[in-house]
Design an enzyme around this catalytic site. Structure first.
Site, PDB file in Angstrom:
ATOM      1  N   LYS A  81       0.838  -1.199   0.000  1.00  0.00           N
ATOM      2  CA  LYS A  81       0.000   0.000   0.000  1.00  0.00           C
ATOM      3  C   LYS A  81       0.873   1.250   0.000  1.00  0.00           C
ATOM      4  O   LYS A  81       1.876   1.328   0.714  1.00  0.00           O
ATOM      5  CB  LYS A  81      -0.904  -0.014   1.238  1.00  0.00           C
ATOM      6  CG  LYS A  81      -1.869   1.153   1.343  1.00  0.00           C
ATOM      7  CD  LYS A  81      -2.702   1.015   2.617  1.00  0.00           C
ATOM      8  CE  LYS A  81      -3.712   2.142   2.781  1.00  0.00           C
ATOM      9  NZ  LYS A  81      -4.501   1.986   4.028  1.00  0.00           N
ATOM     10  N   SER A 157      -9.266   1.873   3.555  1.00  0.00           N
ATOM     11  CA  SER A 157      -8.407   2.623   2.657  1.00  0.00           C
ATOM     12  C   SER A 157      -7.389   1.773   1.895  1.00  0.00           C
ATOM     13  O   SER A 157      -6.672   2.280   1.041  1.00  0.00           O
ATOM     14  CB  SER A 157      -7.660   3.707   3.435  1.00  0.00           C
ATOM     15  OG  SER A 157      -6.800   3.146   4.425  1.00  0.00           O
ATOM     16  N   SER A 181      -9.436  -0.261   7.725  1.00  0.00           N
ATOM     17  CA  SER A 181      -8.902  -0.060   6.377  1.00  0.00           C
ATOM     18  C   SER A 181      -8.282  -1.284   5.730  1.00  0.00           C
ATOM     19  O   SER A 181      -8.040  -1.288   4.523  1.00  0.00           O
ATOM     20  CB  SER A 181      -7.879   1.083   6.378  1.00  0.00           C
ATOM     21  OG  SER A 181      -8.525   2.316   6.546  1.00  0.00           O
TER      22      SER A 181
END
Length: 471
Positions: A81, A157, A181
Site C-alpha cells: 500500500k 483505505s 482499512s
C-alpha cells in the site's frame, strides 16, 4: 489466457518452487501480466515495477536453485500500500501535497522484514489521501473499483491492495488499518484481511492517527496471513510502541475451534441495521463454527457506540497531519479530508483527553467480555460494496464513512486483533465478510479460527472474472 499461477496462494507458490514445478520468475511474470491487464479496469496500482520485480525474482530463482533461500517468502510476488515506505520508490500517500523528490532510501519495518525474507515487490497500491476514509479514491490517483462489479467501490483505505490480491496481481499484500482499512476492502473484495494486535507489527513512521493505526496482511487465506504475520512481527527500534518478540502464529494454526467459547453478535444488540443477505451469510459462517465444535452463544458486548470518541481522535490526527501545509496546498486536498481536518483543529486538549478516557473504558468493557468468550464474531460490515467514488452509500443519509462501518472502528480503539473472512455473497453476487475478534495478543487464536473456516470450505467465494481480463 491468464496464467493459473495467479490463482495460487503464497504457500502454494512456495511448494511449487521447492518441487521445481515453476520458478519465482514464472510467478512474477504472471503477476505482472495480470497487473497490467486489470489496472485499466480497477485502478489498483499507483506504480507497477516490472524491471525491479523481475530482477528480484531472478535472484530468488538462483537461491532456490542453490537451495539457499532467504526466508519464509522467498520469491513470492506481493504488493505494498502506498502509505508504507518502500526503498527506491516515492510514497505519495494519494496526495498532491506530497513531493516525489527525495532519496526514498528507507523501508518501513514491515516492508524491510518482507524484503529480508526474499519477497518480490510487484508494485504500490492505491489509497485515499493519507488513508483517511473507508473507500479508495484520491485527487492524485482517482477511483479504485471492485473486482466483482466495476461500478462499485473496492472499499478502503487499502482498496488497491484488496483488488490486487483478489485478481491475482500479487499473491499477498500489506495494508494499514486505522478504523477498518484492511478489513473493509478485504470484505468488499472477497479476500482475507487482518488487523493484528497493535504493536505486533512495528510501524515507522508513526501514523498521524496514532495508536489507532495497525499494519496487517491481506491474503487469499488465513494460512498465508499467518505466514506474513510471523515475518512482519517483532522488534524495530524506530517504533517505541512495538510489542517485541511474539510466539509464532503458525504454531497451532491447525488446532481448530473445538471447545472454543464464541460470542456471536449479529447487530450489537439491535444497534446496527444489517442487510438480510449479509446477516444470512454471516449466520452460515457461525453455523459452520458450531459444526466444527465451537460453543456458540448469542451475546452482545457492552458496547455503546464510540463513534464520537473515534471522530475526535481521528479528526484531530488528520488536523495534525496537514498542520504544516500552506493555504494553497490545503486547496489541493480531498474536500472530505479538508472538512475533517477543519473539525479536528477545533477540538481542545480536554476534548481529546475525554476521547482517550472513552477509549480506555471501551477497552475495559471488551476485556470483561473476553473473560467469558474466547472470540467475538460479528458481520465485518452491515452492507456490501456500493457505488464507487462516494464516501457513503447514495441515499443513506450518512455523513461520514464511520456511519456504515460500525463493526470495524471500535476494535481499533481497543487495539484487539480482528480479521475478516469471506463467507458468501449477497443477492447481487457481491462478497460478504464475517469478522472474528480476539482479546489483545490473541492473534494466533483469531487466525486459528479463520483457518478452520477455510479448511471446512465455509470461507469460499467465487473468483472475480472481469470483462476484458480473461482467466
Amino acid at each position: 489466457m491468464t496464467s493459473p499461477l495467479t490463482d495460487l496462494t503464497a504457500r502454494q507458490l512456495l511448494a511449487g518452487y521447492a518441487q521445481g514445478d515453476f520458478s519465482p520468475v514464472d510467478a512474477t511474470r504472471a503477476a505482472l501480466e495480470r497487473a497490467e491487464v486489470v489496472q485499466p479496469l480497477v485502478n489498483a496500482f499507483v506504480r507497477i515495477d516490472p524491471e525491479g520485480a523481475l530482477a528480484e525474482a531472478e535472484a530468488s530463482a538462483r537461491r532456490w536453485h542453490r537451495r539457499e533461500t532467504l526466508g519464509l517468502l522467498d520469491g513470492v510476488p506481493l504488493t505494498v500500500k502506498d502509505i508504507l515506505l518502500q526503498r527506491g520508490t516515492p510514497t505519495l500517500r494519494g496526495s498532491r501535497t506530497v513531493s516525489a523528490d527525495g532519496a526514498w532510501d528507507e523501508d518501513a519495518p514491515s516492508v524491510a522484514r518482507l524484503r529480508a525474507h526474499g519477497a518480490v515487490f510487484v508494485g504500490r497500491t492505491t489509497t485515499p489521501e493519507f488513508g483517511w476514509k473507508g473507500v479508495t479514491d484520491s485527487p492524485l490517483h482517482g477511483v479504485t473499483r471492485n473486482p466483482y462489479d466495476l461500478s462499485r467501490t473496492a472499499g478502503g483505505s487499502s482498496g488497491g491492495s484488496a483488488a490486487a490480491v483478489a485478481l491475482g496481481a500479487g499473491a499477498v499484500s500489506i495494508g494499514t488499518d486505522g478504523g477498518g482499512s484492511v478489513r473493509i476492502p478485504a470484505s468488499f473484495c472477497g479476500i482475507f484481511g487482518m488487523k493484528p494486535t497493535y504493536g505486533r507489527v512495528p510501524m515507522y513512521p508513526s501514523s498521524p492517527f496514532g495508536t489507532l493505526s495497525h499494519v496487517g496482511p491481506m491474503t487469499r487465506d488465513a494460512a498465508d496471513a499467518a505466514l506474513m504475520l510471523d515475518v512482519m512481527s517483532g522488534e524495530d527500534w524506530r517504533d517505541w510502541s512495538h510489542l517485541g518478540a511474539a510466539r509464532s502464529v503458525l504454531e497451532g494454526l491447525d488446532e481448530g475451534v473445538k471447545g472454543l467459547r464464541i460470542g456471536y453478535s449479529a447487530s450489537f444488540g439491535g444497534q446496527v441495521a444489517v442487510r438480510p443477505s449479509v446477516a444470512a451469510a454471516v449466520r452460515g459462517a457461525v453455523t459452520a463454527l458450531a459444526g466444527l465444535g465451537a460453543h456458540i452463544e448469542e451475546s452482545d458486548p457492552d458496547l455503546a457506540d464510540p463513534v464520537e470518541a473515534f471522530h475526535t481522535l481521528w479528526f484531530s490526527g488528520a488536523a495534525r497531519l496537514v498542520q504544516h501545509l500552506r493555504a494553497e496546498q490545503r486547496e489541493l486536498l480531498d474536500p472530505g479530508l479538508r472538512e475533517i481536518c477543519e473539525e479536528g483543529a477545533r477540538h481542545s486538549a480536554l476534548e481529546y483527553l475525554a476521547a482517550v478516557d472513552a477509549r480506555m473504558d471501551l477497552g475495559r468493557r471488551l476485556g470483561r467480555f473476553h473473560t467469558s468468550y474466547d472470540l467475538l464474531v460479528t458481520p465485518t460490515l452491515p452492507i456490501t460494496a456500493f457505488s464507487a467514488g462516494v464516501e457513503v452509500p447514495e441515499g443513506s443519509g450518512l455523513g461520514r464513512w464511520t456511519g456504515w462501518t460500525p463493526f470495524t472502528y471500535p476494535f481499533n480503539l481497543t487495539q484487539q486483533p480482528a480479521a475478516t473472512v469471506p463467507c458468501g455473497v449477497d443477492e447481487e453476487g457481491l462478497p460478504v465478510g464475517v469478522q472474528l475478534i480476539g482479546p489483545r495478543h490473541a492473534d494466533g487464536l483469531v487466525l486459528r479460527a479463520a483457518h478452520a473456516l477455510y479448511e471446512s470450505g465455509a470461507a469460499e467465494v467465487p473468483v472475480p472474472r472481469l470483462p476484458g481480463a480473461a482467466g
